[in-house]
Design a protein around this motif. Structure first.
Motif, short mmCIF file in Angstrom:
data_model
loop_
_atom_site.label_atom_id
_atom_site.label_comp_id
_atom_site.label_asym_id
_atom_site.label_seq_id
_atom_site.Cartn_x
_atom_site.Cartn_y
_atom_site.Cartn_z
N ILE A 150 0.85 -1.18 0.00
CA ILE A 150 0.00 0.00 0.00
C ILE A 150 0.89 1.24 0.00
CG2 ILE A 150 -1.90 -1.15 1.17
CD1 ILE A 150 -1.02 0.13 3.77
N SER A 151 0.27 2.42 -0.14
CA SER A 151 1.04 3.66 -0.15
C SER A 151 1.42 4.05 1.27
CB SER A 151 0.23 4.79 -0.78
OG SER A 151 -0.85 5.16 0.07
N LEU A 152 2.42 4.91 1.38
CA LEU A 152 2.84 5.40 2.68
C LEU A 152 1.71 6.17 3.35
CD1 LEU A 152 4.95 5.91 4.86
CD2 LEU A 152 5.79 7.84 3.50
N ASP A 153 0.96 6.98 2.60
CA ASP A 153 -0.15 7.73 3.17
C ASP A 153 -1.21 6.80 3.76
OD1 ASP A 153 1.02 10.13 2.55
OD2 ASP A 153 -0.13 10.46 0.72
N GLU A 154 -1.51 5.73 3.01
CA GLU A 154 -2.51 4.77 3.52
C GLU A 154 -2.01 4.08 4.77
OE1 GLU A 154 -5.16 0.90 2.00
OE2 GLU A 154 -3.86 1.99 0.59
N MET A 155 -0.73 3.72 4.78
CA MET A 155 -0.15 3.05 5.95
C MET A 155 -0.18 3.98 7.15
SD MET A 155 1.24 0.12 6.80
CE MET A 155 0.53 0.12 8.45
N GLN A 156 0.18 5.24 6.95
CA GLN A 156 0.18 6.19 8.05
C GLN A 156 -1.23 6.38 8.59
OE1 GLN A 156 3.26 7.65 9.29
NE2 GLN A 156 1.75 7.67 10.94
N GLY A 157 -2.23 6.38 7.69
CA GLY A 157 -3.61 6.49 8.13
C GLY A 157 -4.02 5.31 9.00
N ARG A 158 -3.61 4.11 8.61
CA ARG A 158 -3.92 2.93 9.42
C ARG A 158 -3.27 3.01 10.79
NH1 ARG A 158 -3.28 -2.35 5.39
NH2 ARG A 158 -4.81 -1.70 3.80
N LEU A 159 -2.01 3.44 10.83
CA LEU A 159 -1.30 3.54 12.10
C LEU A 159 -1.95 4.59 13.00
CD1 LEU A 159 2.40 3.34 10.85
CD2 LEU A 159 1.07 1.53 11.97
N ASP A 160 -2.36 5.71 12.42
CA ASP A 160 -3.03 6.75 13.20
C ASP A 160 -4.35 6.25 13.77
OD1 ASP A 160 -0.96 8.45 12.60
OD2 ASP A 160 -2.04 9.53 11.02
N THR A 161 -5.08 5.46 12.97
CA THR A 161 -6.36 4.90 13.44
C THR A 161 -6.14 3.92 14.57
OG1 THR A 161 -7.37 5.16 11.25
CG2 THR A 161 -8.40 3.59 12.77
N GLU A 162 -5.14 3.05 14.42
CA GLU A 162 -4.85 2.07 15.46
C GLU A 162 -4.45 2.76 16.76
OE1 GLU A 162 -1.83 -0.43 13.91
OE2 GLU A 162 -3.11 -1.35 12.37
N THR A 163 -3.65 3.82 16.64
CA THR A 163 -3.22 4.55 17.82
C THR A 163 -4.40 5.22 18.50
OG1 THR A 163 -1.04 4.97 16.86
CG2 THR A 163 -1.71 6.38 18.67
N ALA A 164 -5.32 5.78 17.72
CA ALA A 164 -6.49 6.44 18.29
C ALA A 164 -7.39 5.44 19.01
CB ALA A 164 -7.27 7.16 17.20
N VAL A 165 -7.54 4.26 18.44
CA VAL A 165 -8.40 3.23 19.06
C VAL A 165 -7.79 2.74 20.36
CG1 VAL A 165 -9.28 0.88 18.80
CG2 VAL A 165 -9.44 2.50 16.89
N LEU A 166 -6.48 2.52 20.35
CA LEU A 166 -5.81 1.97 21.53
C LEU A 166 -5.44 3.04 22.54
CD1 LEU A 166 -3.44 -0.55 19.73
CD2 LEU A 166 -5.50 -1.11 21.02
N GLN A 167 -5.51 4.33 22.11
CA GLN A 167 -5.13 5.45 22.98
C GLN A 167 -3.65 5.45 23.34
OE1 GLN A 167 -7.28 8.03 23.70
NE2 GLN A 167 -8.53 6.89 22.24
N GLU A 168 -2.89 4.56 22.74
CA GLU A 168 -1.45 4.53 22.96
C GLU A 168 -0.83 3.64 21.91
OE1 GLU A 168 -1.40 0.88 26.22
OE2 GLU A 168 -0.76 2.88 26.81
N THR A 169 0.47 3.79 21.69
CA THR A 169 1.15 2.95 20.73
C THR A 169 1.51 1.63 21.37
OG1 THR A 169 2.10 4.88 19.65
CG2 THR A 169 3.16 2.76 19.20
N PRO A 170 1.03 0.49 20.85
CA PRO A 170 1.32 -0.80 21.46
C PRO A 170 2.82 -1.10 21.38
CG PRO A 170 0.35 -1.10 19.30
CD PRO A 170 0.26 0.36 19.60
N THR A 171 3.33 -1.78 22.40
CA THR A 171 4.73 -2.17 22.41
C THR A 171 4.89 -3.51 21.72
OG1 THR A 171 5.11 -1.05 24.51
CG2 THR A 171 6.71 -2.72 23.86
N PRO A 172 5.67 -3.58 20.64
CA PRO A 172 5.86 -4.85 19.96
C PRO A 172 6.51 -5.88 20.88
CG PRO A 172 6.68 -3.01 18.65
CD PRO A 172 6.39 -2.50 20.02
N GLN A 173 6.27 -7.14 20.60
CA GLN A 173 6.88 -8.19 21.39
C GLN A 173 8.35 -8.30 21.05
OE1 GLN A 173 5.28 -10.01 23.82
NE2 GLN A 173 3.63 -8.54 23.44
N GLY A 174 9.17 -8.60 22.07
CA GLY A 174 10.59 -8.78 21.85
C GLY A 174 11.33 -7.46 21.82
#
Length: 238
Positions: free
Chosen positions: A152-176
């Motif tokens: 996908i495009s960078l703009d679309e990816m950034q939109g997904r990340l922004d949505t995920e952050t808004a839903v979770l109210q914080e940036t999830p910590t990746p495992q490891g």
């Protein structure tokens, strides 16, 4: 905007800027998981093409750029359909031809037919020549790498990340914690246009002493260089 460094919170190698006070000075520090970047020497054509498309390149240009990369790094002098070998560099008036060998540094990409400083600066944060992996580890990958992996495009990816952050109210910590290769970037801005930046690639190896090996380090004195090429390089031990 960089966030203040909290030593009590897990600091993942996600490339996000953190601010750390050192005496009266404030440093901006980033840690990047090298395995989460796209390796110019091992990525296949499809992944490199996806990277170009994610970065917003259109029409036939991505094919030409990718084939030029492949012609640069392969050992033969066979010309890919949209690539570039020695005669093409000669016709362009360049004093060198295709390397026919692996990339030794990211800066070398600027010598490949079709690339310039502006394009290099766009792509460089997503690239490495050190991981040795055909596919980057997605857990700590920057948005441009994630976009390429998902097609996908960078703009679309950034939109997904922004949505995920808004839903979770914080940036999830990746495992490891990623690794074992980490790129560490430290920058400082002083009065006026004063600027200093250091970048190092380190390998963490448990069970040996010392556990940290510096593979290389670079220093720059201008923000323009820091955003793209860091040319002053010193090899570390080993």
């Amino acid at each position: 905007e960089a966030e203040a460094l909290d030593t009590q919170v897990f600091w993942g190698p996600d490339g996000q800027p953190r601010v750390w006070g050192l005496g009266e000075q404030m440093l901006e520090i980033r840690i990047i998981n090298e395995a989460s970047l796209i390796d110019l020497n091992t990525a296949d054509r499809d992944l490199l093409l996806a990277l170009m498309m994610a970065a917003g390149l259109q029409d036939a240009e991505p094919d030409s750029l990718v084939d030029a990369i492949l012609d640069w790094r392969d050992e033969d002098d066979l010309h890919l359909v949209n690539g570039a070998e020695d005669p093409d560099y000669e016709a362009a008036g360049l004093p060198y031809g295709a390397k026919d060998g692996p990339f030794d540094s990211l800066e070398e990409l600027q010598q490949v037919m079709g690339f310039n400083k502006a394009l290099y600066r766009i792509l460089a944060p997503a690239l490495t020549v050190s991981s040795g992996q055909a596919t980057p580890e997605p857990s700590f990958a920057p948005p441009l790498v994630q976009a390429a992996l998902q097609g996908i495009s960078l703009d679309e990816m950034q939109g997904r990340l922004d949505t995920e952050t808004a839903v979770l109210q914080e940036t999830p910590t990746p495992q490891g914690r990623g690794g074992p290769l980490y790129r560490i970037q430290v920058s400082w801005r002083g009065p006026g246009d004063t600027f200093r930046s250091m970048e190092a690639l380190v390998r963490i190896q448990q069970g040996i002493s010392p556990p940290v090996e510096i593979l290389w380090r670079r220093q720059v004195q201008a923000p323009e260089q820091a955003s793209g090429s860091m040319m002053e390089q010193e090899a570390g031990p080993g």
